[in-house]
Design a protein around this motif. Structure first.
Motif, PDB file in Angstrom:
ATOM      1  N   HIS B  12       0.840  -1.206   0.000  1.00 35.47           N
ATOM      2  CA  HIS B  12       0.000   0.000   0.000  1.00 35.47           C
ATOM      3  C   HIS B  12       0.872   1.252   0.000  1.00 35.47           C
ATOM      4  O   HIS B  12       0.614   2.206  -0.702  1.00 35.47           O
ATOM      5  CB  HIS B  12      -0.899   0.016   1.240  1.00 35.47           C
ATOM      6  N   SER B  13       1.926   1.204   0.841  1.00 31.95           N
ATOM      7  CA  SER B  13       2.709   2.412   1.083  1.00 31.95           C
ATOM      8  C   SER B  13       4.166   2.193   0.691  1.00 31.95           C
ATOM      9  O   SER B  13       4.706   1.101   0.858  1.00 31.95           O
ATOM     10  CB  SER B  13       2.605   2.746   2.575  1.00 31.95           C
ATOM     11  N   THR B  14       4.795   3.245   0.167  1.00 28.91           N
ATOM     12  CA  THR B  14       6.218   3.168  -0.156  1.00 28.91           C
ATOM     13  C   THR B  14       7.041   2.804   1.065  1.00 28.91           C
ATOM     14  O   THR B  14       7.996   2.030   0.995  1.00 28.91           O
ATOM     15  CB  THR B  14       6.713   4.544  -0.650  1.00 28.91           C
ATOM     16  N   GLN B  15       6.666   3.373   2.201  1.00 28.72           N
ATOM     17  CA  GLN B  15       7.436   3.117   3.417  1.00 28.72           C
ATOM     18  C   GLN B  15       7.314   1.647   3.837  1.00 28.72           C
ATOM     19  O   GLN B  15       8.246   1.073   4.381  1.00 28.72           O
ATOM     20  CB  GLN B  15       6.987   4.060   4.539  1.00 28.72           C
ATOM     21  N   ALA B  16       6.165   1.029   3.548  1.00 24.76           N
ATOM     22  CA  ALA B  16       6.016  -0.400   3.840  1.00 24.76           C
ATOM     23  C   ALA B  16       6.910  -1.217   2.911  1.00 24.76           C
ATOM     24  O   ALA B  16       7.515  -2.217   3.320  1.00 24.76           O
ATOM     25  CB  ALA B  16       4.557  -0.820   3.706  1.00 24.76           C
ATOM     26  N   ILE B  18       9.720  -0.274   1.684  1.00 25.87           N
ATOM     27  CA  ILE B  18      11.101  -0.099   2.142  1.00 25.87           C
ATOM     28  C   ILE B  18      11.352  -0.909   3.416  1.00 25.87           C
ATOM     29  O   ILE B  18      12.413  -1.507   3.593  1.00 25.87           O
ATOM     30  CB  ILE B  18      11.409   1.405   2.310  1.00 25.87           C
ATOM     31  N   LYS B  19      10.355  -0.953   4.270  1.00 27.61           N
ATOM     32  CA  LYS B  19      10.464  -1.802   5.466  1.00 27.61           C
ATOM     33  C   LYS B  19      10.659  -3.267   5.052  1.00 27.61           C
ATOM     34  O   LYS B  19      11.529  -3.973   5.575  1.00 27.61           O
ATOM     35  CB  LYS B  19       9.189  -1.653   6.314  1.00 27.61           C
ATOM     36  N   GLU B  21      11.801  -4.420   2.213  1.00 30.21           N
ATOM     37  CA  GLU B  21      13.108  -4.575   1.573  1.00 30.21           C
ATOM     38  C   GLU B  21      14.180  -4.862   2.624  1.00 30.21           C
ATOM     39  O   GLU B  21      14.997  -5.775   2.486  1.00 30.21           O
ATOM     40  CB  GLU B  21      13.474  -3.290   0.808  1.00 30.21           C
ATOM     41  N   LYS B  22      14.126  -4.068   3.680  1.00 33.47           N
ATOM     42  CA  LYS B  22      15.119  -4.191   4.755  1.00 33.47           C
ATOM     43  C   LYS B  22      15.036  -5.572   5.422  1.00 33.47           C
ATOM     44  O   LYS B  22      16.053  -6.238   5.647  1.00 33.47           O
ATOM     45  CB  LYS B  22      14.837  -3.081   5.774  1.00 33.47           C
ATOM     46  N   LEU B  33      13.995  -3.444  -5.194  1.00 35.50           N
ATOM     47  CA  LEU B  33      12.864  -2.522  -5.335  1.00 35.50           C
ATOM     48  C   LEU B  33      12.810  -2.049  -6.780  1.00 35.50           C
ATOM     49  O   LEU B  33      13.815  -1.569  -7.315  1.00 35.50           O
ATOM     50  CB  LEU B  33      13.039  -1.304  -4.417  1.00 35.50           C
ATOM     51  N   CYS B  44       1.252   1.797  -4.765  1.00 35.37           N
ATOM     52  CA  CYS B  44       2.370   2.731  -4.674  1.00 35.37           C
ATOM     53  C   CYS B  44       3.314   2.488  -5.828  1.00 35.37           C
ATOM     54  O   CYS B  44       3.243   1.466  -6.497  1.00 35.37           O
ATOM     55  CB  CYS B  44       3.088   2.653  -3.331  1.00 35.37           C
ATOM     56  N   ILE B  46       6.477   1.781  -6.106  1.00 31.87           N
ATOM     57  CA  ILE B  46       7.529   0.767  -6.110  1.00 31.87           C
ATOM     58  C   ILE B  46       7.016  -0.546  -5.543  1.00 31.87           C
ATOM     59  O   ILE B  46       6.076  -0.569  -4.749  1.00 31.87           O
ATOM     60  CB  ILE B  46       8.791   1.214  -5.314  1.00 31.87           C
TER      61      ILE B  46
END
Lengths: 379, 75
Positions: B12-16, B18-19, B21-22, B33, B44, B46
């Motif tokens: 849903h979210s870019t920040q999710a 990225i989380k 990915e980490k 990504l 989103c 990505i």
């Protein structure tokens, strides 16, 4: 020059903060969450790593439940305006900053019932007073962790326990403690944690945020573009996007992340230990001076690194002016945006002279400050 | 050697994203990504590309860390 106004904003900042901001501005520069090129992803990494560092600092399990705001005031507004409805009751203390009091007074005009629990003249709060103020309509307790006027630390864990037992939410205003004093949202039962980035977390101005516990839903404070669900005209319901409309202060967050990692690397215990030591020296130097009144409990275990005082026969503004003009010592004077707190400690409407230190303050600076105040008081 | 086939996880979210990915990098799963492929509608811009043989590992790792995903597709 001696900077003793860290409770307003910390200065200096660690070099790593400036480096992180410069690095973002020079080498990355892109927006996050909109485009999908490498620089946009890099910007997204910076923002996420800042969330992660803050999550570690406050023992927050999911970094995505940290919402970035422009300052702690916005975070407090989001929490209180987003949660309270007409006829709901809210309990707060008599030593709150206007960042809590003004939004609450505005909500009061919209039908929210505000109960202010009195603190002692030394700025301390008895948890049982909170318990006694709970009514059938009470939904929320709002407290500052430490007073910005006299530095007294409130018993957050005890109030958190009361909140949990009574099925209320606890909103903590950590403006004066985040980074300088341990905060654990689990151990302290904090449901909403509002923090500022530019004080003891050593980030730049324009940064701050709100942690929202899972299961707590707030009405957004603003609506707009998030880069997500771009086909939808309704605000998304997932975090952090629900509350983070518009482009974030990415350069600021780059600095904030570096600031929090600095705090984590130095160790909160070391930071608190050093500040305690410096505060004790300041208290020792001022409490025995003739004609000087120091406010608060003078109990270093219950005080953050700030000391408020007055000199007999001098207005705070005169003391502040002399400190600046003659000794190049910078402090804050007056009411410190907290009229209720000054009424509580008996310094309304005159206010106090406030000295506030940071991890970068030296013993020599404390010594020179005491020397200057001794001279001003003995004139 | 056959070129691996890929799947993507949408968030849903870019920040999710990225989380995730980490977390997947820490679990040593090969991911990248990438922009959301044009034919997949998305929440989103990505998404995370993974080698399709790792699909179960991707799913279980993300679930164990409580990362919300929107959908998973095979490319």
């Amino acid at each position: 020059m001696i900077y003793m106004d860290n409770a307003a904003t910390s200065y200096p900042k660690p070099d790593v903060v400036i480096q992180a901001m410069t690095d973002y501005m020079k080498n990355i520069g892109a927006n996050s969450g909109r485009s999908s090129h490498r620089l946009a992803i890099e910007a997204g990494h910076i923002i996420y790593e800042t969330r992660e560092a803050i999550a570690e600092l406050f023992n927050i399990s999911d970094p995505l439940r940290i919402i970035f705001c422009s300052n702690v005031t916005e975070a407090l507004n989001l929490a209180m305006r987003g949660f309270l409805k007409p006829d709901d009751g809210v309990i707060t203390s008599s030593i709150e900053h206007n960042s809590v009091m003004r939004p609450l007074r505005a909500l009061e005009e919209e039908g929210v019932e505000v109960t202010v629990v009195n603190c002692s003249s030394q700025g301390f709060l008895e948890p049982r007073e909170i318990q006694a103020a709970i009514k059938a309509n009470t939904k929320l307790i709002v407290l500052n962790h430490a007073s910005n006027v006299i530095g007294s630390i409130l018993p957050v864990a005890e109030v958190g326990e009361i909140a949990r037992q009574n099925d209320l939410l606890l909103l903590l205003d950590a403006a004066q403690t985040g980074g300088a004093y341990p905060i654990d949202v689990e151990a302290m039962n904090i449901d909403l944690l509002a923090f500022t980035g530019h004080k003891a977390m050593y980030g730049p101005q324009g940064t701050g945020g709100l942690y929202i516990r899972e299961g707590v839903d707030l009405k957004p404070l603003k609506w707009g573009g998030t880069g997500s669900r771009s086909d939808e005209e309704r605000q998304p319901d997932f975090l952090p996007d629900r509350y983070e409309s518009g482009t974030l202060n990415i350069v600021g967050l780059a600095g904030l992340g570096a600031g929090v990692r600095f705090v984590l690397a130095e160790g909160e215990d070391n930071i608190r230990g050093k500040e305690k030591n410096l505060t004790q020296k300041l208290l020792d130097g001022l409490t025995n001076l003739k004609g000087v009144t120091v406010y608060g409990g003078l109990d270093i275990d219950r005080q953050v690194g700030l000391v408020s005082f007055n000199i007999d026969g001098l207005m705070p503004s005169e003391v502040g002016f002399q400190l600046d003009e003659e000794y190049e010592i910078m402090c804050r004077v007056g009411l410190h945006c907290a009229p209720a707190a000054h009424k509580t400690i008996g310094t309304f409407p005159t206010g106090t002279v406030r000295l506030s230190l940071s991890y970068f303050t030296t013993e020599e600076e404390i010594g020179k400050t005491i020397e200057a105040i001794t001279k001003i008081a003995s004139k | 050697m056959n070129k691996p086939t890929y799947g993507v996880v949408l968030f849903h979210s870019t920040q999710a994203a990225i989380k995730a990915e980490k977390i997947l990098k820490e679990a040593e799963i090969k991911i990248k990504l990438i922009p959301v492929p044009r034919h997949l509608s998305s929440d989103c811009g990505i998404c995370l590309r993974f080698e399709v043989d790792d699909v179960l590992a991707v799913k279980s790792t993300l679930a164990s860390k409580n990362v919300q995903t929107a959908r998973i597709h095979q490319l």
